[in-house]
Design a protein around this motif. Structure first.
Motif, short mmCIF file in Angstrom:
data_model
loop_
_atom_site.label_atom_id
_atom_site.label_comp_id
_atom_site.label_asym_id
_atom_site.label_seq_id
_atom_site.Cartn_x
_atom_site.Cartn_y
_atom_site.Cartn_z
N LYS A 200 0.82 -1.21 0.00
CA LYS A 200 0.00 0.00 0.00
C LYS A 200 0.86 1.26 0.00
N LYS A 201 2.04 1.16 0.58
CA LYS A 201 2.93 2.31 0.68
C LYS A 201 3.76 2.52 -0.58
N ALA A 202 3.88 1.47 -1.39
CA ALA A 202 4.79 1.51 -2.55
C ALA A 202 4.31 2.48 -3.62
N ASP A 203 5.23 3.33 -4.10
CA ASP A 203 4.91 4.13 -5.28
C ASP A 203 5.37 3.40 -6.55
N LEU A 204 6.18 2.34 -6.36
CA LEU A 204 6.59 1.49 -7.48
C LEU A 204 6.76 0.07 -6.95
N ILE A 205 6.06 -0.88 -7.55
CA ILE A 205 6.22 -2.29 -7.18
C ILE A 205 6.69 -3.04 -8.42
N LEU A 206 7.83 -3.69 -8.30
CA LEU A 206 8.50 -4.36 -9.42
C LEU A 206 8.32 -5.86 -9.27
N CYS A 207 7.58 -6.47 -10.18
CA CYS A 207 7.30 -7.91 -10.14
C CYS A 207 8.30 -8.63 -11.04
N LEU A 208 9.10 -9.51 -10.45
CA LEU A 208 10.18 -10.17 -11.17
C LEU A 208 9.96 -11.68 -11.22
N GLY A 209 9.84 -12.23 -12.42
CA GLY A 209 9.81 -13.68 -12.60
C GLY A 209 8.64 -14.37 -11.95
N THR A 210 7.46 -13.77 -12.02
CA THR A 210 6.28 -14.39 -11.42
C THR A 210 5.12 -14.35 -12.40
N SER A 211 4.34 -15.42 -12.43
CA SER A 211 3.17 -15.50 -13.30
C SER A 211 1.96 -14.81 -12.69
N LEU A 212 2.06 -14.41 -11.41
CA LEU A 212 0.99 -13.69 -10.71
C LEU A 212 -0.34 -14.43 -10.80
N GLN A 213 -0.28 -15.74 -10.48
CA GLN A 213 -1.50 -16.56 -10.53
C GLN A 213 -1.92 -17.10 -9.17
N ILE A 214 -0.99 -17.23 -8.24
CA ILE A 214 -1.32 -17.84 -6.95
C ILE A 214 -1.95 -16.81 -6.02
N THR A 215 -3.19 -17.05 -5.64
CA THR A 215 -3.88 -16.17 -4.72
C THR A 215 -3.65 -16.65 -3.28
N PRO A 216 -3.70 -15.76 -2.29
CA PRO A 216 -3.95 -14.32 -2.41
C PRO A 216 -2.70 -13.49 -2.69
N ALA A 217 -1.52 -14.13 -2.77
CA ALA A 217 -0.27 -13.39 -2.92
C ALA A 217 -0.28 -12.51 -4.16
N CYS A 218 -0.83 -13.01 -5.27
CA CYS A 218 -0.74 -12.29 -6.54
C CYS A 218 -1.52 -10.97 -6.52
N ASN A 219 -2.40 -10.80 -5.55
CA ASN A 219 -3.19 -9.58 -5.50
C ASN A 219 -2.49 -8.44 -4.76
N LEU A 220 -1.38 -8.74 -4.11
CA LEU A 220 -0.68 -7.70 -3.36
C LEU A 220 -0.18 -6.55 -4.25
N PRO A 221 0.42 -6.84 -5.43
CA PRO A 221 0.86 -5.71 -6.27
C PRO A 221 -0.27 -4.76 -6.65
N LEU A 222 -1.52 -5.29 -6.74
CA LEU A 222 -2.64 -4.44 -7.10
C LEU A 222 -2.96 -3.44 -6.00
N LYS A 223 -2.59 -3.76 -4.77
CA LYS A 223 -2.80 -2.81 -3.67
C LYS A 223 -1.97 -1.55 -3.89
N ALA A 224 -0.79 -1.74 -4.45
CA ALA A 224 0.04 -0.57 -4.78
C ALA A 224 -0.62 0.27 -5.87
N VAL A 225 -1.15 -0.40 -6.89
CA VAL A 225 -1.80 0.30 -8.00
C VAL A 225 -3.02 1.07 -7.50
N ARG A 226 -3.84 0.42 -6.66
CA ARG A 226 -5.04 1.08 -6.15
C ARG A 226 -4.70 2.30 -5.30
N ALA A 227 -3.53 2.25 -4.65
CA ALA A 227 -3.12 3.37 -3.80
C ALA A 227 -2.41 4.46 -4.58
N GLY A 228 -2.32 4.30 -5.91
CA GLY A 228 -1.71 5.34 -6.74
C GLY A 228 -0.31 5.03 -7.21
N GLY A 229 0.22 3.88 -6.85
CA GLY A 229 1.56 3.50 -7.27
C GLY A 229 1.57 2.87 -8.65
#
Length: 468
Positions: A200-229
């Motif tokens: 939530k605090k991140a203004d930039l979240i860098l996802c490296l080498g992940t398919s972003l399919q396993i929940t709930p972990a894969c939804n964490l980067p979206l928290k940065a996006v929703r917060a304006g990052g």
């Protein structure tokens, strides 16, 4: 190892999309995107990195959903991939060490990882700056007081079950459990809470080498996006979150991170692996004025813990050629002897290392004292300071095999003897340049980066000087 980990997991029919084709950016696009990513990192106030199995494939560890991934081959009914490197032999790759440097420079604030291979901790990332959402096959924790233990051998169980060891805190002694999360189990609360906070605090979240399919972990980067990052994805396959990304990079993670570090004027440090062993001996005198003694070389994690990096130990007596040398091949390495009319004996131990180590042998020369020494004050060894000194020297000299004492203690009152703990440099890896064929001078097309506002930093954050 990753195959054994996959086999231990409970059966799950739906493991997400597997076997998608790998996509590669053109040389021109890759150059532009690396420039763009470097600029985003320079502008960020709170960079968070989210890692998956793709950052460890260059370390010899198979991924799960790639064209030759474990679950891909299972789904196709094909044999499992060959294991190049068991987890305990694996060394952090270029990306792991690049992240270490970014963290040391104050640029990287936090890492969220789905990997269980332990390479982030082994690389030097502080535990406080890392959330391991799916656990760590080298880490176990006390079921009562919560104390963590990071081992140099793989913990045998999976699913937060008892490992057979107990907490070493004399006031606790409760059972230790593994930290590996099985399917459908809740993520570790402490790690998840930190991961959510930094996302939530991140203004930039860098996802490296992940398919972003396993929940709930894969939804964490979206928290940065929703917060304006902003979210950047570096992965060879498409992910379900691609539409939310500010920047998509289709290239191998190591190639991208090498170029990014160059753009940031950051040098990737070498990896120095330090393993620890414990040599103890005890003795008693017989009525015949001979001394019977036992020498044990074992793990610093306990007498019953394995030493995965040592295959055998050769024992010699430099000052007593009349004493027969011995080759110890079975763990724990134990030698029992009886010696006549000796109050002190020099023993030379030659340690033979196994696969995964970059040195063949190392030597310990130790004096065994068979009489009670007079009481004397012993200077306490600052273990962390000693380890850092050894690590820095090994990195500068690019040599392994160095050994140093990090702890000396007497045995319990019921036994005569002592125990010495050693730290051994078993690997030093320097990372060589990765050549990426890209044009020298180009302008970045505007369409490479979508125009989305970066989350504004607080006034306090804006006033702090940034370090690059």
């Amino acid at each position: 190892m990753s195959l054994r980990y996959a086999e231990k997991l409970s059966y799950k029919a739906d493991v997400g999309t597997v076997g998608m084709p790998e996509l590669f950016d053109s040389a021109l696009d890759l150059k532009c995107k690396i420039e763009a990513l470097s600029q985003l990192i320079k502008e960020s106030q709170h960079l968070v990195v989210f890692t998956g199995a793709g950052i460890s494939t260059s370390c010899g560890i198979p991924d799960f959903r790639g064209p030759k991934g474990i679950w891909t081959l299972q789904h196709e009914g094909k044999p499992m991939p060959k294991i190049e490197t068991p987890f305990h032999q694996a060394r952090p790759g270029l990306t792991h060490m690049a992240l270490v440097q970014l963290q040391r420079a104050g640029i990287l604030k936090f890492i969220i990882s789905q990997n269980i291979d332990g390479l982030h901790l082994r690389s030097g990332i502080p535990r406080s700056q890392l959330a391991e959402l799916h656990g760590n096959c080298f880490r176990e924790t006390c079921s009562s007081c919560g104390k963590e233990y990071f081992r140099d051998f793989e913990v045998e169980t999976l699913g937060c079950k008892p490992t057979g060891r107990r907490c070493s805190d004399p006031e606790c002694g409760a059972k230790l459990i593994d930290t590996i999360v099985d399917w459908e189990e809740a993520l570790p609360p402490a790690d998840l809470k930190l991961a959510e906070k930094h996302s939530k605090k991140a203004d930039l979240i860098l996802c490296l080498g992940t398919s972003l399919q396993i929940t709930p972990a894969c939804n964490l980067p979206l928290k940065a996006v929703r917060a304006g990052g902003k979210m950047v994805i570096v992965n060879l396959q498409a992910t379900p979150k691609d539409k939310k990304a500010e920047l998509l990079i289709r290239a191998r993670v190591d190639e991208v991170m090498w170029e990014v570090m160059n753009k940031l004027n950051q040098i990737i440090p070498p990896f120095v692996r330090i393993d620890r062993i414990r040599m103890s001996y005890y003795y008693y005198w017989t009525k015949k004025k001979s001394v019977k003694w036992l020498l044990r070389l074992g793990s610093s994690h306990g007498d019953r813990a394995p030493l995965p990096f040592i295959t055998s130990v050769e024992v010699n007596y430099p000052n007593r050629p009349d004493l027969k040398q011995k080759l110890l091949k079975k763990q724990p390495f134990v030698l029992r002897r009886e010696t006549m009319h000796v109050k002190e004996l020099d023993v030379s131990l030659t340690l033979h290392f196994g696969e995964g180590c970059m040195c063949v042998t190392a030597n310990i020369l130790q004096s065994l004292h068979f009489e009670v020494p007079p009481e004397q004050k012993t200077e306490k060894i600052d273990m962390e300071c000693v380890l850092e000194t050894v690590r820095s020297r090994a990195a500068a000299e690019k040599q392994c095999g160095e050994m140093t004492v990090i702890d000396v203690r007497s045995l319990p009152d019921t036994l005569q003897g002592s125990a010495v703990e050693f730290a051994i440099v078993t690997s030093v890896v320097a990372y060589t340049p990765i050549l990426v064929q890209v044009p020298d001078e180009i302008e970045i097309p505007k369409e490479i980066i979508r125009k989305a506002p970066i989350k504004k930093a607080s006034n306090r954050a804006r006033k702090r000087p940034r370090r690059f």
